[in-house]
Design a protein around this motif. Structure first.
Motif, PDB file in Angstrom:
ATOM      1  N   UNK A 419       0.818  -1.206   0.000  1.00 53.90           N
ATOM      2  CA  UNK A 419       0.000   0.000   0.000  1.00 53.90           C
ATOM      3  C   UNK A 419       0.859   1.266   0.000  1.00 53.90           C
ATOM      4  N   UNK A 420       0.431   2.215  -0.798  1.00 53.29           N
ATOM      5  CA  UNK A 420       1.085   3.519  -0.809  1.00 53.29           C
ATOM      6  C   UNK A 420       0.948   4.160   0.563  1.00 53.29           C
ATOM      7  N   UNK A 421       2.011   4.783   1.020  1.00 48.24           N
ATOM      8  CA  UNK A 421       2.028   5.388   2.342  1.00 48.24           C
ATOM      9  C   UNK A 421       2.651   4.480   3.378  1.00 48.24           C
ATOM     10  N   UNK A 422       2.541   3.169   3.170  1.00 50.68           N
ATOM     11  CA  UNK A 422       3.167   2.216   4.086  1.00 50.68           C
ATOM     12  C   UNK A 422       4.605   1.919   3.670  1.00 50.68           C
ATOM     13  N   UNK A 487      -0.834   0.750  10.290  1.00 53.65           N
ATOM     14  CA  UNK A 487      -1.709   1.366   9.285  1.00 53.65           C
ATOM     15  C   UNK A 487      -2.949   2.022   9.901  1.00 53.65           C
ATOM     16  N   UNK A 488      -2.984   2.103  11.221  1.00 48.06           N
ATOM     17  CA  UNK A 488      -4.056   2.823  11.896  1.00 48.06           C
ATOM     18  C   UNK A 488      -5.311   2.017  12.162  1.00 48.06           C
ATOM     19  N   UNK A 489      -5.340   0.738  11.847  1.00 47.86           N
ATOM     20  CA  UNK A 489      -6.514  -0.106  12.077  1.00 47.86           C
ATOM     21  C   UNK A 489      -6.196  -1.135  13.158  1.00 47.86           C
ATOM     22  N   UNK A 490      -7.136  -1.359  14.044  1.00 43.59           N
ATOM     23  CA  UNK A 490      -6.934  -2.319  15.131  1.00 43.59           C
ATOM     24  C   UNK A 490      -7.158  -3.758  14.679  1.00 43.59           C
ATOM     25  N   UNK A 491      -7.986  -3.948  13.670  1.00 38.76           N
ATOM     26  CA  UNK A 491      -8.303  -5.298  13.184  1.00 38.76           C
ATOM     27  C   UNK A 491      -7.036  -5.994  12.668  1.00 38.76           C
ATOM     28  N   UNK A 518      -6.623  -4.543   2.315  1.00 35.96           N
ATOM     29  CA  UNK A 518      -6.653  -3.554   1.239  1.00 35.96           C
ATOM     30  C   UNK A 518      -6.833  -2.135   1.743  1.00 35.96           C
ATOM     31  N   UNK A 519      -6.815  -1.924   3.058  1.00 36.98           N
ATOM     32  CA  UNK A 519      -7.215  -0.642   3.627  1.00 36.98           C
ATOM     33  C   UNK A 519      -6.201  -0.109   4.624  1.00 36.98           C
ATOM     34  N   UNK A 520      -6.269   1.198   4.817  1.00 37.46           N
ATOM     35  CA  UNK A 520      -5.487   1.861   5.866  1.00 37.46           C
ATOM     36  C   UNK A 520      -6.316   3.016   6.393  1.00 37.46           C
ATOM     37  N   UNK A 521      -5.974   3.493   7.579  1.00 40.37           N
ATOM     38  CA  UNK A 521      -6.658   4.662   8.118  1.00 40.37           C
ATOM     39  C   UNK A 521      -6.328   5.883   7.271  1.00 40.37           C
ATOM     40  N   UNK A 544      -1.068   8.545   5.527  1.00 38.38           N
ATOM     41  CA  UNK A 544      -0.595   8.708   6.899  1.00 38.38           C
ATOM     42  C   UNK A 544       0.850   9.202   6.883  1.00 38.38           C
ATOM     43  N   UNK A 545       1.233  10.035   7.877  1.00 36.56           N
ATOM     44  CA  UNK A 545       2.620  10.526   7.905  1.00 36.56           C
ATOM     45  C   UNK A 545       3.594   9.403   8.217  1.00 36.56           C
TER      46      UNK A 545
END
Length: 551
Positions: A419-422, A487-491, A518-521, A544-545
């Motif tokens: 993922x972009x940003x990660x 990635x900001x998600x608890x799951x 497939x997701x990020x905060x 995300x920064x």
């Protein structure tokens, strides 16, 4: 954040977002293949993947090596290449099937970075149109022999006929490959069995053939030159993974069938590929006295000669043409499909605009048609010998990062990330290893380091990539793999069996439902954003920064 969210309906998706999420056509071009779509059994996925290697190029490649260097050198070259391809293909196939990602997405997190892997995506896309052109040329030869079509028209026919088949991705390709494979196997194996059974002398002539280079016995340079040509097929694992990413989750109940499918349809493709190359040598030696050295590498001539020995004359040419056409369709729908994925991935990352996969189906076919009209078949081995240096450097780099850096040295993160940003934009580990390995081996191939070293260019590509990948990772301490670890998600990303989680969220940008991997905060909203919208975010509003480096 809760594990499910109600679907937002206030803002309709844009035209670009609608295209990107029309997965029947787009076939998860830019992202993880979700569990909800992966409804095929391991056996069906494996059969579909293996159907894509029904190409006739192996017969030409084997014949070209055998006629030039002799049967002994050719068989050794084929075996050396097969071992390398199997060893490097195994970790890639496992990652693709286990985490449901294509090779481009795997490459991003295995040493290259988010933008760094654009380079390898272009190389893979080039592989698909080079081999599309090769197979299209073989089909045009068959149409000329069987129907009298001029070659230029045969090139056009072989290009246009795959478009309707490749539009609907895995849904259509799985049916095509499953139903045509038995016919293809019968037509390919039947003539060989008949010739060996009725004329055992063909085996002796095959084994004793010395080639045209005058070497006679086993020669290291000849073996390595031949292996270099065979190793141009190393990137085929990317096309296998384009199917293997649709494998169902691995569980205790299906693990035996799951592993069998992954090994057979992943690195195991090379077993059938090597067999076809050896058959190509056999058939070329069988017909060379009749058609000459120039025509002997043409599969249509090889199978016409084989069918002529066992069938009535009126049936020989039609059956040979049928075999060539079936083979060409089976592989070129895969070439067109995989090429469209690679081009779309590259274009979307660079421009942050998604034009749709079908646009790049046509782009890829355009490149292939241009190569065919330029008569690439006449200088086949030169193209493949050059290309193999780039392909080897790429595949060995990624395989080494997975096998050594992830599992042995534990420098590279074990779980793949795309993922972009990660990810960092560029990771020096893969980029340096690939650039050095491919650059030096290409220089060797073009005699820049002397004639003596020229045959060793594929060896240099593999060794340099294998050594530099862990070395650069060690020197950089693996700090350029992940821009963020959270990635900001608890799951959890994986379920209890270690498979990608099937829990869904709704993306607040395109309002589509996506599975957890497939997701990020989102950086600017108390919501989640999907990898598609992250890829097309022109201003980086959702990213995300970066996390501060660990002390």
């Amino acid at each position: 954040m809760s594990t499910t969210e109600s679907r937002a309906t206030s803002t309709p998706p844009t035209t670009t977002e609608s295209r990107a999420t029309s997965e029947t056509l787009e076939d998860y071009t830019l992202r993880f293949a979700p569990r909800s779509y992966r409804r095929w059994t391991p056996a069906v996925v494996a059969t579909t993947a293996l159907g894509g290697i029904a190409y006739m190029a192996d017969f030409s490649i084997g014949a070209g090596i055998g006629l030039a260097h002799g049967t002994g050198n050719a068989l050794l070259a084929i075996a050396v290449a097969a071992v390398v391809i199997f060893a490097t293909g195994f970790p890639l196939a496992y990652y693709g099937a286990r985490y449901n990602l294509d090779l481009d997405l795997i490459t991003r997190g295995s040493g290259f970075g988010y933008y760094g892997s654009v380079l390898t995506s272009v190389i893979f896309a080039s592989f698909t149109f080079i081999f599309f052109a090769l197979e299209g040329s073989i089909m045009a030869q068959g149409l000329k022999l069987g129907l009298g079509l001029p070659l230029w028209l045969g090139y056009l026919v072989s290009t246009l006929m795959v478009i309707p088949l490749v539009i609907y991705g895995m849904s259509a390709l799985s049916k095509l490959q499953v139903w045509t494979t038995p016919v293809w196997l019968l037509l390919m194996v039947g003539p060989l069995v008949y010739l060996v059974a009725t004329d055992p002398g063909t085996v002796d002539r095959f084994l004793s053939y010395a080639g045209t280079d005058g070497q006679g016995g086993i020669d290291t340079a000849s073996v390595l030159l031949g292996a270099g040509v065979c190793l141009s097929l190393i990137a085929q694992i990317g096309e296998q993974i384009d199917y293997l990413r649709f494998m169902p989750p691995r569980t205790e109940a299906n693990k035996r069938g799951w592993w069998t499918a992954v090994v057979m349809a992943g690195p195991g493709w090379v077993v059938l590929g090597a067999l076809k190359q050896a058959i190509g040598v056999f058939l070329a030696v069988y017909i060379i006295a009749e058609v000459g050295a120039d025509a002997a590498p043409e599969p249509i001539q090889q199978f016409r000669g084989a069918f002529d020995a066992m069938l009535p004359s009126w049936l020989v040419v039609p059956l040979a043409v049928v075999l060539v056409v079936i083979s060409q369709i089976k592989i070129n729908v895969t070439n067109a499909y995989s090429g469209s994925l690679a081009w779309t991935n590259s274009f979307t990352r660079v421009t942050r605009h998604y034009p749709g996969r079908l646009v790049f189906v046509l782009v890829n076919l355009g490149f292939a048609l241009a190569l065919m009209e330029a008569d690439m078949f006449s200088f086949l081995n030169d193209i493949l010998g050059f290309y193999s240096n780039c392909a080897i450097a790429w595949i060995v780099t990624v395989a080494t990062d997975i096998g050594v850096n992830k599992y042995l040295l534990r420098i590279s993160p074990l779980r793949p990330e795309f993922r972009r940003g990660m990810l960092y934009a560029v990771n020096p580990v893969g980029v340096i290893a690939f650039t050095a390995a491919s650059g030096l081996s290409i220089a060797m191939y073009f005699h820049a380091l002397g004639d003596t070293l020229q045959p060793y260019s594929p060896v240099a590509a593999a060794v340099i990539a294998f050594v530099l990948t862990p070395l650069v990772a060690y020197v950089t301490k693996g700090r350029y793999y992940l821009r963020r670890t959270d990635d900001g998600l608890d799951e959890p990303m994986l379920d209890a069996d270690g498979n990608p989680s099937a829990v869904t969220y709704d993306c607040h940008v395109c309002h589509q439902s996506y599975e957890r991997p497939d997701l990020a905060a989102c950086a600017t909203h108390d919501a989640v954003v999907c990898s598609l919208c992250l890829s097309t975010d022109g201003v980086g509003d959702h990213l995300l920064p970066a996390q501060p480096p660990l002390a």
